[in-house]
Design a protein around this motif. Structure first.
Motif, mmCIF file in Angstrom:
data_model
loop_
_atom_site.group_PDB
_atom_site.id
_atom_site.type_symbol
_atom_site.label_atom_id
_atom_site.label_comp_id
_atom_site.label_asym_id
_atom_site.label_seq_id
_atom_site.Cartn_x
_atom_site.Cartn_y
_atom_site.Cartn_z
ATOM 1 N N PHE A 47 -77.957 7.074 -3.466
ATOM 2 C CA PHE A 47 -76.616 6.577 -2.862
ATOM 3 C C PHE A 47 -76.665 5.064 -2.668
ATOM 4 C CE2 PHE A 47 -73.501 6.196 0.378
ATOM 5 C CZ PHE A 47 -72.612 6.564 -0.187
ATOM 6 N N ASP A 48 -77.844 4.455 -2.069
ATOM 7 C CA ASP A 48 -77.586 3.175 -1.600
ATOM 8 C C ASP A 48 -77.662 2.095 -2.841
ATOM 9 O OD1 ASP A 48 -77.535 1.219 0.514
ATOM 10 O OD2 ASP A 48 -79.598 1.039 0.556
ATOM 11 N N LEU A 49 -77.999 2.755 -3.940
ATOM 12 C CA LEU A 49 -77.980 1.780 -5.234
ATOM 13 C C LEU A 49 -76.721 1.364 -5.967
ATOM 14 C CD1 LEU A 49 -81.666 2.694 -6.300
ATOM 15 C CD2 LEU A 49 -80.734 0.154 -5.524
ATOM 16 N N THR A 50 -75.748 1.763 -5.330
ATOM 17 C CA THR A 50 -74.176 1.880 -5.838
ATOM 18 C C THR A 50 -74.066 0.620 -6.761
ATOM 19 O OG1 THR A 50 -73.250 1.297 -3.777
ATOM 20 C CG2 THR A 50 -73.406 3.579 -4.201
ATOM 21 N N GLY A 51 -74.708 -0.414 -6.131
ATOM 22 C CA GLY A 51 -74.547 -1.894 -6.409
ATOM 23 C C GLY A 51 -75.178 -2.105 -7.885
ATOM 24 N N GLN A 52 -75.765 -0.954 -8.490
ATOM 25 C CA GLN A 52 -76.163 -1.458 -9.816
ATOM 26 C C GLN A 52 -75.263 -1.274 -10.943
ATOM 27 O OE1 GLN A 52 -79.571 1.334 -9.638
ATOM 28 N NE2 GLN A 52 -80.907 -0.060 -9.807
ATOM 29 N N LEU A 53 -74.379 -0.952 -10.626
ATOM 30 C CA LEU A 53 -73.095 -0.693 -11.611
ATOM 31 C C LEU A 53 -71.828 -1.355 -11.218
ATOM 32 C CD1 LEU A 53 -71.736 2.595 -12.163
ATOM 33 C CD2 LEU A 53 -73.800 2.333 -10.573
ATOM 34 N N VAL A 54 -70.875 -1.421 -12.413
ATOM 35 C CA VAL A 54 -69.694 -2.010 -11.686
ATOM 36 C C VAL A 54 -68.698 -1.052 -11.719
ATOM 37 C CG1 VAL A 54 -67.473 -3.356 -12.837
ATOM 38 C CG2 VAL A 54 -70.096 -4.095 -13.356
ATOM 39 N N TRP A 55 -67.739 -1.247 -10.458
ATOM 40 C CA TRP A 55 -67.123 -0.181 -9.991
ATOM 41 C C TRP A 55 -65.580 -0.417 -10.199
ATOM 42 C CZ3 TRP A 55 -68.404 4.255 -7.172
ATOM 43 C CH2 TRP A 55 -69.801 4.414 -7.094
ATOM 44 N N PRO A 56 -64.829 0.611 -10.095
ATOM 45 C CA PRO A 56 -63.177 0.416 -10.475
ATOM 46 C C PRO A 56 -62.642 -0.661 -9.702
ATOM 47 C CG PRO A 56 -63.690 2.782 -10.439
ATOM 48 C CD PRO A 56 -64.976 1.830 -9.880
ATOM 49 N N GLY A 57 -63.104 -1.093 -8.483
ATOM 50 C CA GLY A 57 -62.403 -1.730 -7.700
ATOM 51 C C GLY A 57 -62.598 -3.254 -8.079
ATOM 52 N N ALA A 58 -63.797 -3.471 -8.660
ATOM 53 C CA ALA A 58 -64.043 -4.859 -9.250
ATOM 54 C C ALA A 58 -63.225 -5.076 -10.627
ATOM 55 C CB ALA A 58 -65.547 -5.067 -9.698
ATOM 56 N N MET A 59 -62.885 -3.895 -11.176
ATOM 57 C CA MET A 59 -62.246 -4.399 -12.570
ATOM 58 C C MET A 59 -60.973 -4.739 -12.072
ATOM 59 S SD MET A 59 -64.292 -3.586 -14.779
ATOM 60 C CE MET A 59 -63.617 -3.660 -16.247
ATOM 61 N N LEU A 80 -68.565 -10.211 -0.254
ATOM 62 C CA LEU A 80 -69.422 -9.232 0.355
ATOM 63 C C LEU A 80 -69.631 -8.003 -0.546
ATOM 64 C CD1 LEU A 80 -67.336 -9.208 3.798
ATOM 65 C CD2 LEU A 80 -69.336 -10.633 3.003
ATOM 66 N N GLY A 81 -70.873 -7.198 -0.461
ATOM 67 C CA GLY A 81 -71.214 -6.162 -1.667
ATOM 68 C C GLY A 81 -70.861 -6.457 -2.808
ATOM 69 N N SER A 82 -71.717 -7.666 -3.207
ATOM 70 C CA SER A 82 -71.273 -7.943 -4.822
ATOM 71 C C SER A 82 -71.795 -7.300 -5.690
ATOM 72 C CB SER A 82 -71.884 -9.424 -4.929
ATOM 73 O OG SER A 82 -71.408 -10.153 -3.914
ATOM 74 N N GLY A 83 -72.880 -6.294 -5.469
ATOM 75 C CA GLY A 83 -73.366 -5.512 -6.417
ATOM 76 C C GLY A 83 -73.976 -6.439 -7.516
ATOM 77 N N ASP A 102 -75.136 -9.212 -0.702
ATOM 78 C CA ASP A 102 -75.476 -7.632 -0.748
ATOM 79 C C ASP A 102 -76.504 -7.378 0.423
ATOM 80 O OD1 ASP A 102 -74.331 -5.641 -2.981
ATOM 81 O OD2 ASP A 102 -75.915 -4.881 -1.925
ATOM 82 N N HIS A 103 -76.767 -6.151 0.800
ATOM 83 C CA HIS A 103 -78.003 -5.877 1.306
ATOM 84 C C HIS A 103 -78.805 -5.296 0.909
ATOM 85 C CE1 HIS A 103 -76.815 -1.347 2.591
ATOM 86 N NE2 HIS A 103 -76.451 -1.663 1.371
ATOM 87 N N ASN A 104 -78.812 -4.818 -0.274
ATOM 88 C CA ASN A 104 -79.842 -3.993 -1.078
ATOM 89 C C ASN A 104 -80.692 -4.785 -1.786
ATOM 90 O OD1 ASN A 104 -80.873 -2.424 -3.269
ATOM 91 N ND2 ASN A 104 -80.289 -0.753 -1.913
ATOM 92 N N GLU A 105 -81.924 -4.675 -1.597
ATOM 93 C CA GLU A 105 -83.059 -5.664 -2.422
ATOM 94 C C GLU A 105 -82.931 -5.531 -3.785
ATOM 95 O OE1 GLU A 105 -84.675 -8.173 -1.019
ATOM 96 O OE2 GLU A 105 -84.599 -7.725 1.206
ATOM 97 N N GLY A 159 -63.861 -8.833 -1.446
ATOM 98 C CA GLY A 159 -64.714 -7.494 -1.282
ATOM 99 C C GLY A 159 -63.953 -6.515 -2.396
ATOM 100 N N ALA A 160 -64.800 -5.923 -3.338
ATOM 101 C CA ALA A 160 -64.528 -4.853 -4.214
ATOM 102 C C ALA A 160 -65.047 -3.496 -4.135
ATOM 103 C CB ALA A 160 -64.612 -5.352 -5.766
ATOM 104 N N ASP A 161 -64.402 -2.632 -3.971
ATOM 105 C CA ASP A 161 -64.908 -1.109 -3.638
ATOM 106 C C ASP A 161 -66.018 -1.105 -2.628
ATOM 107 O OD1 ASP A 161 -64.487 1.340 -4.684
ATOM 108 O OD2 ASP A 161 -64.539 0.763 -6.768
ATOM 109 N N ILE A 162 -65.976 -1.809 -1.372
ATOM 110 C CA ILE A 162 -67.081 -1.757 -0.557
ATOM 111 C C ILE A 162 -67.322 -0.794 0.231
ATOM 112 C CG2 ILE A 162 -68.014 -4.298 -1.368
ATOM 113 C CD1 ILE A 162 -66.307 -5.040 0.979
#
Ligand code: SAM
Length: 249
Positions: A47-59, A80-83, A102-105, A159-162
Motif C-alpha cells: 500500500f505504501d508504494l502507491t507512488g510507483q505509478l501515475v494517479w488520476p489526480g496527476a493526470m 508533496l507526494g510526487s510519486g 516524497d517519503h518513500n525510499e 499535490g496530486a492524489d496525495i
C-alpha cells in the motif's frame, strides 16, 4: 532443540523480494507537452508504494497546468507526494525551480531516475532547478532542512492524489485523518514562509469516499485557510470525480 529446528525452517526473504521495480518507460501527453517517465502500470502489492505509478489526480493536475502554463512562469515550486514525478517534471518546463518530495525510499529511487532521464533529454533547459528531497508530511526536521536550502519559500505548493482511502474501516479513517493533519501541517508551514497570499497550495483531489471529501475541506477551514474550487476543473478522471482546489492563508 525444537526451537533450533523451527529457526532452521524459517525462510528468510529479503524486503526486495516483495518490491516490483520493473518500471516501464511510458509516454504521457498534456497538450503540446510530451513526457517520458519510468513507472509501473499497475499498483504494487504494498500500500505504501502507491507512488510507483501515475494517479488520476496527476493526470487532472497536469492537464490543468499545461492549459494554464502562465501561472507557472518563473515560479518556484515544491510538490508533496510526487510519486514518479510527473507533475513536478512537467512544471520544470515552465518554472525556475522545482523541488519534488516524497517519503518513500523506493519511490524516491524512481523519482531520481526520472529526474536524471529528464536532465539527459534533448532539451537541457527543461531540467533547470529540478531536485528531489525526502519529505514526510509533518516531519518538522525535514521541512526545516528544505527551508534552509530554499529560505525564500515557494510560490506554489502542488499535490496530486496525495491521500487515498482504500477501505472504509473506522480505524483507517482515523489514520487518514492524522495523515491529512500532518499534510496540512506541512502545507501551513510552507504557506507561512511567505507573506499572506503570495504562496498557494494547488491540490488535485479525486473523490474515493465521501468521508474524505469533507475531511479535506474541514481541515482547511479549521485552520482558517481559504479553500476554493478552481472553476471548470470538476471533471471525471478514470471513473471517479476529480476537482482542483486552491488553498491559501
Ligand atoms: C497516490 S500517490 C500519488 C503520486 C503522484 N502525486 C500522482 O498523482 O501520480 C501518493 C504519494 O504520496 C506519498 N505519500 C503518502 N503518504 C505520505 C507522507 N505521509 N509523507 C510524504 N509523502 C507521502 C506516497 O509515497 C506517494 O508517492
Amino acid at each position: 532443540m525444537e526451537r533450533q529446528e523451527e529457526e532452521d525452517d524459517m525462510v528468510c526473504l529479503d524486503q526486495s523480494f516483495f518490491i516490483d521495480d520493473n518500471y516501464q518507460l511510458t509516454t504521457f501527453t498534456f497538450g503540446s507537452q510530451v513526457l517520458q517517465l519510468l513507472c509501473l502500470q499497475s499498483a504494487s502489492t504494498d500500500f505504501d508504494l502507491t507512488g510507483q505509478l501515475v494517479w488520476p489526480g496527476a493526470m487532472l493536475l497536469n492537464d490543468y497546468l499545461s492549459k494554464n502554463a502562465e501561472i507557472l512562469q518563473g515560479c518556484t515550486i515544491i510538490e508533496l507526494g510526487s510519486g514518479v514525478g510527473i507533475t513536478g517534471i512537467l512544471c520544470s518546463r515552465f518554472c525556475s525551480e522545482v523541488v519534488l518530495t516524497d517519503h518513500n525510499e523506493e519511490v524516491l529511487k524512481v523519482l531520481n531516475k526520472n529526474i536524471e532521464l529528464h536532465a539527459s533529454s534533448d532539451n537541457p533547459e527543461y531540467c533547470a532547478g529540478l531536485t528531489a528531497e525526502k519529505l514526510e508530511w509533518g516531519n518538522s526536521e525535514q521541512i526545516s532542512q528544505i527551508l534552509q536550502k530554499y529560505s525564500r519559500g515557494f510560490d506554489l505548493i502542488l499535490g496530486a492524489d496525495i491521500y487515498i482511502l482504500n477501505c472504509y474501516s473506522f480505524a483507517l479513517i482515523i489514520e487518514k485523518q492524522s495523515s491529512i493533519t500532518s499534510l496540512f501541517d506541512t502545507v501551513e508551514t510552507l504557506l507561512r514562509v511567505r507573506k499572506e497570499g503570495t504562496c498557494k497550495f494547488i491540490l488535485a483531489y479525486v473523490s474515493r469516499a465521501k468521508t474524505m471529501d469533507s475531511l479535506v475541506i474541514s481541515e482547511a477551514t479549521q485552520r482558517k485557510m481559504q479553500i476554493n474550487e478552481l472553476v471548470g476543473t470538476r471533471s471525471i478522471v478514470g471513473n471517479l470525480e476529480g476537482v482542483i482546489y486552491e488553498v491559501n492563508l
